[in-house]
Design a protein around this motif. Structure first.
Motif, PDB file in Angstrom:
ATOM      1  N   GLY A   1      11.793  -2.604   6.604  1.00 37.13           N
ATOM      2  CA  GLY A   1      11.525  -3.276   7.870  1.00 37.13           C
ATOM      3  C   GLY A   1      10.043  -3.423   8.133  1.00 37.13           C
ATOM      4  N   LEU A   2       9.256  -2.400   7.770  1.00 36.97           N
ATOM      5  CA  LEU A   2       7.814  -2.443   7.991  1.00 36.97           C
ATOM      6  C   LEU A   2       7.159  -3.531   7.131  1.00 36.97           C
ATOM      7  N   ASP A   3       7.621  -3.665   5.886  1.00 34.45           N
ATOM      8  CA  ASP A   3       7.077  -4.694   5.004  1.00 34.45           C
ATOM      9  C   ASP A   3       7.320  -6.088   5.592  1.00 34.45           C
ATOM     10  N   LEU A   4       8.532  -6.320   6.073  1.00 39.16           N
ATOM     11  CA  LEU A   4       8.842  -7.609   6.688  1.00 39.16           C
ATOM     12  C   LEU A   4       8.046  -7.808   7.971  1.00 39.16           C
ATOM     13  N   PHE A   5       7.901  -6.742   8.750  1.00 38.60           N
ATOM     14  CA  PHE A   5       7.154  -6.820  10.010  1.00 38.60           C
ATOM     15  C   PHE A   5       5.693  -7.199   9.759  1.00 38.60           C
ATOM     16  N   LEU A   6       5.069  -6.550   8.775  1.00 39.79           N
ATOM     17  CA  LEU A   6       3.665  -6.830   8.491  1.00 39.79           C
ATOM     18  C   LEU A   6       3.483  -8.232   7.926  1.00 39.79           C
TER      19      LEU A   6
ATOM     20  N   HIS B   1      -0.389  -0.328 -13.356  1.00 37.88           N
ATOM     21  CA  HIS B   1       0.280   0.921 -12.958  1.00 37.88           C
ATOM     22  C   HIS B   1      -0.448   1.679 -11.852  1.00 37.88           C
ATOM     23  N   VAL B   2      -1.091   0.942 -10.957  1.00 35.93           N
ATOM     24  CA  VAL B   2      -1.758   1.592  -9.825  1.00 35.93           C
ATOM     25  C   VAL B   2      -1.099   1.207  -8.499  1.00 35.93           C
ATOM     26  N   ILE B   3       0.024   0.511  -8.563  1.00 28.57           N
ATOM     27  CA  ILE B   3       0.673   0.008  -7.359  1.00 28.57           C
ATOM     28  C   ILE B   3       1.145   1.150  -6.464  1.00 28.57           C
ATOM     29  N   GLN B   4       0.851   1.033  -5.176  1.00 27.07           N
ATOM     30  CA  GLN B   4       1.346   1.946  -4.151  1.00 27.07           C
ATOM     31  C   GLN B   4       1.932   1.108  -3.023  1.00 27.07           C
ATOM     32  N   VAL B   5       2.753   1.749  -2.212  1.00 28.27           N
ATOM     33  CA  VAL B   5       3.460   0.982  -1.185  1.00 28.27           C
ATOM     34  C   VAL B   5       2.492   0.335  -0.199  1.00 28.27           C
ATOM     35  N   TRP B   6       1.340   0.964   0.043  1.00 29.23           N
ATOM     36  CA  TRP B   6       0.394   0.384   1.004  1.00 29.23           C
ATOM     37  C   TRP B   6      -0.238  -0.892   0.451  1.00 29.23           C
ATOM     38  N   HIS B   7      -0.333  -1.012  -0.887  1.00 29.76           N
ATOM     39  CA  HIS B   7      -0.807  -2.258  -1.469  1.00 29.76           C
ATOM     40  C   HIS B   7       0.139  -3.402  -1.121  1.00 29.76           C
ATOM     41  N   ILE B   8       1.426  -3.148  -1.261  1.00 32.35           N
ATOM     42  CA  ILE B   8       2.435  -4.176  -0.972  1.00 32.35           C
ATOM     43  C   ILE B   8       2.389  -4.557   0.501  1.00 32.35           C
ATOM     44  N   LEU B   9       2.284  -3.549   1.360  1.00 33.89           N
ATOM     45  CA  LEU B   9       2.259  -3.817   2.803  1.00 33.89           C
ATOM     46  C   LEU B   9       1.024  -4.630   3.191  1.00 33.89           C
ATOM     47  N   ALA B  10      -0.123  -4.291   2.615  1.00 32.77           N
ATOM     48  CA  ALA B  10      -1.360  -5.001   2.939  1.00 32.77           C
ATOM     49  C   ALA B  10      -1.305  -6.455   2.473  1.00 32.77           C
TER      50      ALA B  10
ATOM     51  N   GLY C   1      13.414  -7.404  14.887  1.00 30.81           N
ATOM     52  CA  GLY C   1      14.766  -6.911  14.652  1.00 30.81           C
ATOM     53  C   GLY C   1      14.817  -5.958  13.473  1.00 30.81           C
ATOM     54  N   SER C   2      14.097  -6.313  12.403  1.00 32.43           N
ATOM     55  CA  SER C   2      14.095  -5.477  11.207  1.00 32.43           C
ATOM     56  C   SER C   2      13.430  -4.127  11.463  1.00 32.43           C
ATOM     57  N   LEU C   3      12.339  -4.150  12.225  1.00 30.44           N
ATOM     58  CA  LEU C   3      11.635  -2.901  12.530  1.00 30.44           C
ATOM     59  C   LEU C   3      12.513  -1.982  13.382  1.00 30.44           C
TER      60      LEU C   3
END
Length: 414
Positions: free
Chosen positions: A56-61, A107-116, A366-368
């Motif tokens: 939900g956070l990924d979609l929200f951002l 191989h350095v991917i982290q979830v905050w990279h995706i969110l940003a 809604g997703s959040l």
């Protein structure tokens, strides 16, 4: 034979226009790439965190910049070359896709990279979205506008079928890097089409402050019969009815205990239903009582969403996803068609930015909210509750007898 030929000519008549065909093809290729990445991205986020809140956070951002800046994007879409705005938007999104591919490949991917990166993609869309909404109707004559909107919905949902299929194959065979790379390459198609079309709308020069232009657009919406109701209904529809796809990985993992193949199956069923829904809109676009029909379809979508949430049987759930896709796209196409017909070309960027803001804001909100409710109540109860809320909204509008609210401009007094 001739009647069948005439039927298909009526359904696909927007393709008679060269510029519309070019934009359709370019947008379809690009949207396929978007769904290829979306497949990998949703699965990757859930695998990295095992927490539905991050979905939900990924979609929200991704939607947050659209909520913040799309009204400004609408003003600029009425002041600037809409093609140049769209090109800038495509460049931003393409760079983000390639950057995500590079992060995963090293191989350095982290979830905050995706969110940003989701936020930056949304930033590009906040200006590209109003420009696209304003540009599309200028590519066809006014009598073919509804058909063009339905055809645009078809390309989106054709991509919804093809994209996850390619995404599933690429993800399981080659890994997420190729999913993100394919998305980056797909933007080349829409960039080429934008250079090939002829933009007819020339914005009038103005020194009016941006905020003044924005207020003028909001005032137009408030005075135009039907627009305010459509904006409210669009927000409620996406708030309660469009969050199902965001949490499909949770259903696949916790209810069906399956993997990416089942996730792909459900997305393809939804996309196939969406194409049927869009074709149905193209076939009945001149049907009287369109507002009431839209509300009945929304009520059906709420019931279908709740039924899917409570279904433990995959074949039934697949059939319900098909119906959810059909009702989702039919209702969205009907509402968008009415909104486009109500406004004028000079105000189209601003008016559609407000409508699209309402429509798109409901999805991340809604997703959040559901991302927070699911750990407490479970995914089935939370999604079923959202479906019932949509039923309540549709019933409210139906019982309030709001049919006259949804009249297009041609039926309103000048």
């Amino acid at each position: 034979m001739s009647s069948s030929s005439n039927f298909f000519e009526r359904i696909f008549r927007a393709f008679r226009y060269r510029d519309f065909r070019l934009m359709w093809i370019g947008a379809c290729v690009s949207t396929i790439g978007t769904f290829v990445q979306q497949f990998a991205q949703s699965w990757l986020v859930y695998d990295l965190t095992r927490d539905p809140f991050y979905l939900g956070l990924d979609l929200f951002l991704g939607q947050l910049p659209i909520m913040m800046f799309s009204l400004f994007g609408g003003v600029f879409a009425d002041r600037m070359d809409r093609r140049k705005m769209l090109l800038a938007s495509q460049y931003i999104q393409m760079i983000c896709a390639f950057l995500l591919a590079a992060l995963f490949a090293t191989h350095v991917i982290q979830v905050w990279h995706i969110l940003a990166l989701s936020f930056f993609v949304g930033l590009g869309q906040s200006f590209g979205g109003p420009a696209y909404s304003a540009l599309l109707p200028t590519l066809v004559d006014s009598e073919d506008l509804s058909n063009a909107i339905a055809m645009n919905s078809i390309q989106f949902n054709l991509a919804r079928i093809v994209g996850p299929t390619i995404g599933g194959l690429a993800y399981t065979t080659f890994g997420a890097t190729w999913c993100f790379t394919l998305n980056g390459l797909s933007y080349i198609a829409v960039i080429i089409s934008l250079f090939m079309i002829q933009v007819k709308f020339i914005p009038a020069k103005t020194t009016e402050p941006v905020l003044t232009s924005m207020k003028e657009g909001i005032r137009f919406i408030r005075c135009r019969d039907g627009m305010t109701a459509l904006v409210i209904l669009a927000f409620c529809t996406t708030l309660f009815g469009f969050s199902l796809n965001s949490f499909l990985p949770v259903f696949v993992r916790t209810i069906f205990h399956k993997g990416p193949e089942t996730y792909t199956l459900l997305l393809v069923c939804f996309g196939a239903g969406s194409i049927v829904g869009a074709l149905s809109v193209a076939a009945v676009e001149k049907m009287k009582g369109q507002g009431r029909l839209t509300l009945i379809i929304l009520l059906s979508l709420g019931v279908i969403t709740s039924a899917f949430a409570l279904s433990p049987w995959l074949p039934l759930s697949s059939a319900l996803m098909f119906l959810a896709g059909a009702t989702t796209m039919a209702s969205a196409s009907f509402m968008l068609s009415l909104a486009q017909l109500i406004t004028t070309d000079a105000m189209r960027g601003r008016v559609m930015s407000v409508y699209n803001l309402a429509f798109r804001a409901g999805i991340p909100l809604g997703s959040l909210a559901l991302g927070k409710l699911i750990p407490t109540f479970g995914v089935s109860r939370a999604i079923a509750g959202a479906g019932l809320a949509l039923v309540a909204v549709a019933l409210y509008f139906l019982l309030m007898n709001r049919e006259t609210t949804f009249r297009p401009a041609s039926q309103q007094e000048a």
